[in-house]
Design a protein around this motif. Structure first.
Motif, short mmCIF file in Angstrom:
data_model
loop_
_atom_site.label_atom_id
_atom_site.label_comp_id
_atom_site.label_asym_id
_atom_site.label_seq_id
_atom_site.Cartn_x
_atom_site.Cartn_y
_atom_site.Cartn_z
N ILE A 131 -90.23 -68.03 82.26
CA ILE A 131 -90.14 -69.00 81.16
C ILE A 131 -91.44 -69.78 81.04
O ILE A 131 -91.97 -69.96 79.93
CB ILE A 131 -88.95 -69.96 81.39
CG1 ILE A 131 -87.62 -69.21 81.14
CG2 ILE A 131 -89.04 -71.17 80.46
CD1 ILE A 131 -86.39 -70.03 81.46
N ARG A 132 -91.99 -70.24 82.18
CA ARG A 132 -93.23 -71.00 82.13
C ARG A 132 -94.37 -70.15 81.58
O ARG A 132 -95.20 -70.62 80.79
CB ARG A 132 -93.59 -71.53 83.53
CG ARG A 132 -92.70 -72.67 84.00
CD ARG A 132 -93.29 -73.35 85.24
NE ARG A 132 -93.32 -72.46 86.37
CZ ARG A 132 -92.34 -72.32 87.25
NH1 ARG A 132 -91.22 -73.00 87.09
NH2 ARG A 132 -92.46 -71.50 88.28
N GLU A 135 -93.88 -69.74 77.84
CA GLU A 135 -94.16 -71.01 77.15
C GLU A 135 -95.66 -71.23 77.00
O GLU A 135 -96.14 -71.70 75.97
CB GLU A 135 -93.52 -72.17 77.91
CG GLU A 135 -92.01 -72.25 77.72
CD GLU A 135 -91.39 -73.35 78.56
OE1 GLU A 135 -92.04 -73.77 79.56
OE2 GLU A 135 -90.27 -73.80 78.24
N LYS A 138 -96.85 -68.91 74.35
CA LYS A 138 -96.42 -69.39 73.04
C LYS A 138 -97.30 -70.55 72.56
O LYS A 138 -97.66 -70.62 71.38
CB LYS A 138 -94.95 -69.84 73.10
CG LYS A 138 -94.40 -70.35 71.76
CD LYS A 138 -92.93 -70.69 71.89
CE LYS A 138 -92.41 -71.23 70.58
NZ LYS A 138 -93.00 -72.52 70.21
N ASP A 139 -97.63 -71.47 73.49
CA ASP A 139 -98.52 -72.57 73.11
C ASP A 139 -99.87 -72.04 72.64
O ASP A 139 -100.45 -72.54 71.67
CB ASP A 139 -98.72 -73.51 74.31
CG ASP A 139 -97.47 -74.29 74.65
OD1 ASP A 139 -96.58 -74.35 73.78
OD2 ASP A 139 -97.37 -74.81 75.77
N LEU A 485 -87.84 -66.05 75.17
CA LEU A 485 -87.52 -67.34 75.78
C LEU A 485 -86.04 -67.68 75.63
O LEU A 485 -85.40 -68.17 76.57
CB LEU A 485 -88.38 -68.45 75.14
CG LEU A 485 -89.81 -68.59 75.66
CD1 LEU A 485 -90.59 -69.58 74.79
CD2 LEU A 485 -89.81 -69.06 77.10
N ARG A 489 -83.64 -68.31 78.71
CA ARG A 489 -82.98 -69.61 78.86
C ARG A 489 -81.46 -69.49 78.81
O ARG A 489 -80.75 -70.33 79.37
CB ARG A 489 -83.47 -70.56 77.76
CG ARG A 489 -84.90 -71.04 77.99
CD ARG A 489 -85.46 -71.71 76.76
NE ARG A 489 -86.80 -72.25 77.01
CZ ARG A 489 -87.66 -72.55 76.04
NH1 ARG A 489 -87.34 -72.35 74.77
NH2 ARG A 489 -88.86 -73.04 76.35
#
Length: 642
Positions: A131-132, A135, A138-139, A485, A489
């Motif tokens: 997930i990290r 993320e 994605k950023d 994600l 999640r």
């Protein structure tokens, strides 16, 4: 399957066909030991080595492949080797090897945390790491898309600039054509020597070259000044960012050391849990009279009695009501003392399991904290490196500007000198010609500059449009990341929901098949609760097991698991294990379900339960007493001698 020195087995070889295989026999006939041998061949480390042996071995032929498992006594422990069917037996131990000490069965019987059992095989640490990582990607994609969105807003300005340059260029070209035509007219009227005319042309060419140099230097100087302004702005922003960073109050290396200490502690606890599981399993088997073959000497201390006679004597003593012979020290003790000791071992294992979960939570918290600190440190170091680089760039640009200013002053002096030279060549006689040439020269420079600017703008437009084409690819990637994600999640939630649904569905079906008249329903409720972790409250999922019974008057009332009969509790534990077997798709990697210790369930219900479970495994191997085995369908394979 071939096995030697496993549990109470000296040596055996048995063929197991697909479908249901019944191990029929009385207690102390090595049925459980044979199930343990299957477990060993499939990869489990829970089986025990025969008490008087130093080495044991299992060979399992399945699907044209041969799998091996070796057990070797080393000091006070047993080492496992070989090439078994499974590399990681955790899921199988929980949901496929359903012997008496199976954790899924015991969790229901003891009222343990059912969610912890279902979720144990899920690598939540890896899910959080994935997930990290997603993320962060994605950023980065969002940042690139935002940059392209900003870039798109510059297109209208660039296109307007291109239109304006094209208009100015067209006008300049017309003015240059007019100036050249006027020069041609004047040249036609002039009667001068060719050498004088060539001298005049050479003077004009020198002026043009000097002015072109001035134009180039002016453009370079403006570019460097613009770059300097941008660098100074970036320097100020970077310096402000560095000032905003909070000092790091913890060292990630110290946290890493603490994490490693906790991991070592967790590994040690895992080994303790495995050892406790083996000890509890061994003692429960001995109490049940289905454990290792043990030969006791005669009353005078001799040890010549036959193994069969010894086994019979041990069985007789184990089946006694009050007294039994301790298999560790050989003395006679009350059976209740051994029962109490085993109960204490179970409590110790539960406490140790709770400690392991607490350590795992600490590892998760420290890992997240270390990751945050490392990220902040990387951001600060990256910002400081960029600030140093910008400072160096500013110094270099300032030096180039100083050089360009000096070069521009010298170039402007050369223009003035060469313009004066053209006037000397004309000596006032050709003032109109000189003026026309000066005008044409300026227009040529203007046309060259406008053509260069137009080419730059068109290149910038083409580059912008090319980059904007990438935006659709980035948007598609962002959607994929968002879906991934969401999947990560919700994966834990989905597994929990699927487990509850599977249990409730199969529990209802099994109760209907087995016909427990006074039980209306047994089901799991999944709910969120708040628990305190240190100084903070966190949300945690619980699995609550509910029972609804019918009274004599037909009215329904809620009951507790504690009030279930032993038979009902055993069935509930087996259905819970089946739910885990299905949710974690154990059948995809392991075509086996092993069943043992069903004596608490009556024969007809055992037969119905076996018929229900056989649908979910290619091989269902069940250990039964002869009277229970007789209730099963005759087409099932039966093994009576191991």
């Amino acid at each position: 399957m071939r096995a030697s020195n496993i549990g109470g087995i000296d040596e055996t070889e048995v063929d197991i066909p697909p479908g249901v295989t019944v191990l029929s026999g009385r207690n102390a006939t090595n049925r459980t030991s044979f199930l343990q041998a299957i477990m060993a061949g499939l990869g489990s480390t829970r089986p025990s080595l025969k008490g008087n042996a130093e080495e044991g071995r299992v060979e399992l032929e399945l699907g044209g492949e041969t799998y091996t498992r070796t057990l070797t006594r080393r000091g006070g422990s047993v080492a496992f080797g070989g090439d078994p069917y499974l590399a990681d037996p955790e899921i199988a131990d929980l949901f496929a090897f359903l012997l008496e000490d199976n954790e899924a069965r015991l969790a229901v019987a003891r009222g343990d945390d059912l969610r912890e059992i279902i979720m144990r095989p899920v690598d939540t640490d890896q899910i959080e790491a994935d997930i990290r990582e997603l993320e962060a990607e994605k950023d980065d994609v969002d940042e690139r898309i935002a940059s392209l969105d900003t870039l798109e807003s510059t297109l209208p300005e660039l296109e307007a600039e291109r239109t304006e340059i094209e208009s100015d260029l067209e006008a300049a070209r017309e003015d240059l054509a007019d100036a050249q035509a006027a020069i041609d007219d004047l040249d036609a009227d002039l009667e001068e020597s060719r050498s004088r005319k060539e001298e005049l042309e050479a003077a004009f060419q020198a002026v043009r070259e000097a002015r072109a140099e001035v134009e180039d230097l002016t453009f370079e100087l403006e570019t460097e000044e613009s770059t300097l302004a941008e660098l100074r702005t970036e320097r100020d922003e970077l310096a402000a960012t560095v000032d905003e960073f909070e000092p790091l109050d913890e060292d990630p290396e110290r946290i890493a050391g603490r994490i490693e200490e906790l991991r070592q502690r967790k590994r040690s606890i895992d080994e303790t849990l495995n050892e406790l599981g083996s000890v509890i399993s061994f003692n429960e088997e001995m109490l049940a009279g289905d454990g290792l073959d043990v030969t006791f000497g005669d009353e005078t201390g001799g040890s010549e009695a036959s193994a069969d006679a010894g086994s019979d004597a041990v069985t007789d003593k184990l089946l006694g009501d009050d007294q039994t012979v301790c298999w560790t020290c050989g003395s006679e003790v009350d059976r209740s003392r051994i029962d109490d000791t085993v109960a204490k071992l179970r409590d110790l294992r539960a406490d140790t399991l709770e400690e392991r979960n607490e350590i795992r939570d600490q590892i998760d918290d420290l890992t997240a904290r270390r990751s945050t600190i490392q990220q902040r440190r990387r951001e600060r170091e990256r910002t400081e490196r960029r600030l140093d680089s910008v400072e160096s760039d500013i110094e270099a640009v300032e030096a180039r500007i100083e050089t360009l200013e000096a070069d521009l002053d010298a170039a402007e002096d050369r223009v003035a000198e060469r313009e004066a030279a053209t006037e000397d060549v004309g000596a006032g006689e050709y003032d109109d010609v000189i003026e026309r040439h000066r005008e044409a020269n300026e227009l040529e420079l203007k046309v060259d500059r406008l053509e260069s600017e137009l080419a730059d703008v068109e290149d910038e437009i083409a580059e912008t449009e090319s980059k904007l084409d990438e935006r659709e690819t980035l948007r598609a990637r962002r959607e994929t990341i968002a879906d991934d994600l969401t999947d990560l999640r919700t994966r834990v939630d989905q597994i929990e929901a699927d487990a509850v649904e599977a249990f409730n569905e199969h529990m209802a079906a099994v109760l209907d098949v087995l016909g427990y008249d006074n039980i209306d329903r047994i089901w799991i409720e999944r709910r969120e609760t708040e628990v305190r972790e240190g100084r903070r409250k966190v949300s945690q999922t619980r699995f609550d097991l509910h029972v609804v019974r019918s009274g004599d008057d037909g009215s329904a009332y809620r009951d507790t698991v504690d009030h279930l009969s032993e038979s009902e509790r055993e069935v509930t534990g087996l259905v819970f294990a089946l739910a885990g077997y299905l949710v974690h798709e154990v059948h995809e990697t392991l075509p086996f379900i092993l069943l043992d210790s069903l004596e608490a369930i009556d024969s007809d219900r055992i037969a119905a339960l076996v018929e229900y479970l056989q649908e979910y495994a290619g091989y269902l191997v069940v250990a039964l007493l002869p009277e229970d085995a007789a209730a099963l369908a005759e087409d099932h394979a039966t093994v009576e001698s191991i």
